[in-house]
Design a protein around this motif. Structure first.
Motif, mmCIF file in Angstrom:
data_model
loop_
_atom_site.group_PDB
_atom_site.id
_atom_site.type_symbol
_atom_site.label_atom_id
_atom_site.label_comp_id
_atom_site.label_asym_id
_atom_site.label_seq_id
_atom_site.Cartn_x
_atom_site.Cartn_y
_atom_site.Cartn_z
ATOM 1 N N THR A 18 0.981 -6.194 5.540
ATOM 2 C CA THR A 18 0.346 -6.230 4.221
ATOM 3 C C THR A 18 -0.161 -4.847 3.827
ATOM 4 O O THR A 18 0.012 -4.405 2.681
ATOM 5 N N LEU A 19 -0.777 -4.162 4.783
ATOM 6 C CA LEU A 19 -1.224 -2.792 4.525
ATOM 7 C C LEU A 19 -0.058 -1.886 4.173
ATOM 8 O O LEU A 19 -0.135 -1.069 3.249
ATOM 9 N N LEU A 20 1.043 -2.016 4.912
ATOM 10 C CA LEU A 20 2.230 -1.190 4.653
ATOM 11 C C LEU A 20 2.728 -1.387 3.228
ATOM 12 O O LEU A 20 3.028 -0.415 2.518
ATOM 13 N N ALA A 21 2.819 -2.653 2.795
ATOM 14 C CA ALA A 21 3.307 -2.933 1.441
ATOM 15 C C ALA A 21 2.399 -2.303 0.393
ATOM 16 O O ALA A 21 2.874 -1.675 -0.568
ATOM 17 N N ALA A 22 1.081 -2.447 0.553
ATOM 18 C CA ALA A 22 0.144 -1.905 -0.430
ATOM 19 C C ALA A 22 0.176 -0.382 -0.459
ATOM 20 O O ALA A 22 0.154 0.239 -1.529
ATOM 21 N N LEU A 127 -4.400 -3.170 -4.500
ATOM 22 C CA LEU A 127 -5.761 -3.260 -3.969
ATOM 23 C C LEU A 127 -6.281 -4.688 -3.975
ATOM 24 O O LEU A 127 -6.934 -5.126 -3.018
ATOM 25 N N SER A 128 -6.013 -5.426 -5.024
ATOM 26 C CA SER A 128 -6.528 -6.801 -5.076
ATOM 27 C C SER A 128 -5.891 -7.669 -4.000
ATOM 28 O O SER A 128 -6.528 -8.602 -3.488
ATOM 29 N N VAL A 129 -4.636 -7.385 -3.616
ATOM 30 C CA VAL A 129 -4.004 -8.100 -2.507
ATOM 31 C C VAL A 129 -4.795 -7.877 -1.219
ATOM 32 O O VAL A 129 -5.034 -8.806 -0.442
ATOM 33 N N LEU A 130 -5.218 -6.651 -0.974
ATOM 34 C CA LEU A 130 -6.002 -6.365 0.234
ATOM 35 C C LEU A 130 -7.349 -7.070 0.185
ATOM 36 O O LEU A 130 -7.791 -7.662 1.174
ATOM 37 N N GLN A 131 -8.008 -7.016 -0.964
ATOM 38 C CA GLN A 131 -9.319 -7.651 -1.076
ATOM 39 C C GLN A 131 -9.238 -9.155 -0.883
ATOM 40 O O GLN A 131 -10.134 -9.778 -0.306
ATOM 41 N N ALA A 132 -8.169 -9.762 -1.388
ATOM 42 C CA ALA A 132 -8.055 -11.211 -1.323
ATOM 43 C C ALA A 132 -7.492 -11.700 0.005
ATOM 44 O O ALA A 132 -7.679 -12.870 0.345
ATOM 45 N N SER A 133 -6.818 -10.850 0.773
ATOM 46 C CA SER A 133 -6.082 -11.299 1.952
ATOM 47 C C SER A 133 -6.808 -11.061 3.263
ATOM 48 O O SER A 133 -6.643 -11.830 4.208
ATOM 49 N N PHE A 134 -7.593 -9.986 3.350
ATOM 50 C CA PHE A 134 -8.181 -9.619 4.628
ATOM 51 C C PHE A 134 -9.523 -10.313 4.861
ATOM 52 O O PHE A 134 -10.303 -10.530 3.939
ATOM 53 N N HIS A 135 -9.761 -10.642 6.116
ATOM 54 C CA HIS A 135 -11.034 -11.209 6.538
ATOM 55 C C HIS A 135 -12.156 -10.246 6.139
ATOM 56 O O HIS A 135 -11.999 -9.026 6.224
#
Length: 491
Positions: A18-22, A127-135
């Motif tokens: 997920t980090l790689l994609a973002a 950025l919103s993908v990271l905020q919504a996906s990570f613990h």
């Protein structure tokens, strides 16, 4: 609220994917924002471009980003963040290929507009993908990694772009986005979980404002067109006057619509009841106008007058970006201790001195003695500005508006660059193919940098008079827009 509690951990394959994609997606957008200026002389010569064509090549992209970045984030909240993010990635990649294949300036400008629209979808999504996906325990670290590595792409952009232009063609600065997009799509489909705002999806309540976004784009576009077209047609010509009228009416319509819609608007106008928030965004427009105008003119001047290669020109401003990456956190810590007024006042003054030094660069100039000192001073000044500015913008409004506030500040920074690139050639008398004439370009370059230095000094005065210490700390984990950063919509 999302469909389920975020559960990705940074050390797992899904977290790393997920980090790689973002990072790759935002890196492609950031790279295009830094490398295009280096390519302008080459693509202008090959396509027979005028100054206005070069302006639109930069501004068509910036216009769409500035006008639609908030809308792009809101669409992700409603229809799915991964879905809209992937749509933006594919859109951006297709538009990039069209840019690289363009056989004329009209085709290139149209493709750049499309590219900016794709960027407006994927930039907030990354950025919103990271905020919504990570613990929650890993979210701050994930965003920190994203901001740092995305910033590295900004630093590498001029070097990579200059090398591609010299070794292959200016077209490859666009083609390079295709393999990046393929990697992002693969990683996103394999590892990125889908998420959305459940309240919006369930109730159908509008959280995006198509009419407002269109009016905002039309307002910026009308004024930009008038500024770019005025040198060729005259400031009193009918097309220029009509463009001004359209721009002003659309801007007024945007303000009226957003006021009428209240908190349901794309940009709740109640935010501007904070004098600090209003002052900081005016400051943002002024400072980023200076940055946009400076980078536009410097890249063309170093190649067409000083005689440097695209690679050497791209490397010239790398120290500025390195200073930003290394020093922004320290500047943020300083601002937290003493307040933002002093950094936001001193920073623009130092940057203005750097620009005044760079006005003296002439053919045969040495990078180490003639260019580097001005670039370093400009970089130090900007470093003192960016983190305190971002933190102060977020602290000037309540937490629930942090996303839309940072998103608007991001759009304000792009609008500043857009207006500077549109207005400065008119102000310094550069039009037609004057950028290919050394005497004309030299006169315009020195005048443009004087205007940019004046903007910075005006920003310093604004900060000294109107900026005060926020009454509370900013919410955490927000990157600064100057990297440049994506900002999520209000959730």
């Amino acid at each position: 609220m999302t469909e389920s509690e975020p559960a990705l951990r940074i050390g797992t394959p899904a977290g790393r994917g997920t980090l790689l994609a973002a990072i790759l997606a935002s890196g492609a957008v950031f790279l295009d924002s830094t490398v295009i200026n280096v390519a302008l002389p080459r693509l202008g010569a090959e396509l027979g471009a005028t100054v206005a064509d070069l302006q639109w090549t930069v501004n068509g992209y910036l216009l769409m980003l500035a006008a639609f970045v908030l809308l792009g984030g809101a669409l992700g909240d409603r229809f799915g963040r991964r879905r809209v993010f992937l749509l933006g990635v594919v859109w951006f990649a297709v538009a990039s290929v069209l840019c690289g294949l363009a056989q004329g300036t009209g085709e290139l400008i149209a493709a750049r507009v499309l590219q900016g629209a794709g960027g407006a979808l994927l930039t907030p999504g990354s950025l919103s993908v990271l905020q919504a996906s990570f613990h929650p325990d890993d979210r701050g670290r994930a965003i920190g990694v994203w901001a740092g590595l995305s910033g590295v792409s900004t630093a590498l952009g001029p070097f990579l772009g200059g090398w591609l232009i010299d070794a292959l063609s200016w077209r490859w600065i666009f083609f390079i986005n295709l393999p990046l997009a393929v990697a992002v799509v693969f990683a996103a489909l394999r590892w990125v979980p889908e998420s959305r705002d459940v309240d919006v999806a369930r109730t159908g309540r509008r959280r995006f404002d198509m009419t407002g976004a269109a009016l905002g784009a039309l307002g910026l576009g009308g004024i930009t067109y008038a500024l770019i077209d005025a040198p060729a047609r005259g400031v009193r010509s009918l097309p220029v006057l009509l463009s001004v009228l359209v721009g002003v009416v659309a801007a007024a319509g945007f303000v009226w619509l957003e006021r009428r819609r209240g908190e349901a608007a794309m940009l709740p106008t109640g935010l501007f009841s904070s004098r600090l928030f209003s002052a900081l965004n005016v400051f943002t427009v002024v400072v980023y106008a200076a940055l946009g105008g400076f980078t536009f003119f410097l890249a063309v001047y170093l190649q067409n007058v000083v005689g440097w290669s695209a690679l050497r020109t791209g490397l010239a401003t790398v120290p500025m970006t390195v200073l930003l990456l290394i020093g922004s956190s320290r500047a943020g810590a300083l601002s937290a201790r003493i307040g933002p007024r002093l950094p936001l006042t001193v920073g623009p003054v130092i940057a203005a001195v750097g620009l005044l030094l760079l006005r003296g660069v002439r053919p045969g100039a040495s990078y180490w003695t003639d260019v580097l000192p001005g670039v370093v001073l400009f970089g130090i000044g900007l470093t003192l500005v960016v983190a305190p500015l971002t933190a102060s913008v977020l602290a000037a409004v309540s937490d629930r508006f942090a996303g839309v506030a940072s998103g608007f500040n991001n759009a304000a920074s792009r609008a500043g660059g857009l207006l500077a690139v549109a207005a400065l050639p008119l102000l310094v008398g550069l039009s037609g193919t004057g950028y290919e004439q050394k005497a004309d370009l030299t006169h315009a370059y020195r005048g443009a940098l004087a205007w940019c230095a004046g903007l910075l000094l005006g920003g310093a005065l604004l900060a000294a008079v109107l900026v005060r210490r926020p009454t509370r700390e900013a919410p955490g984990a927000q990157p600064c827009p100057s990297l440049p950063a994506a900002t999520p919509p209000d959730r």
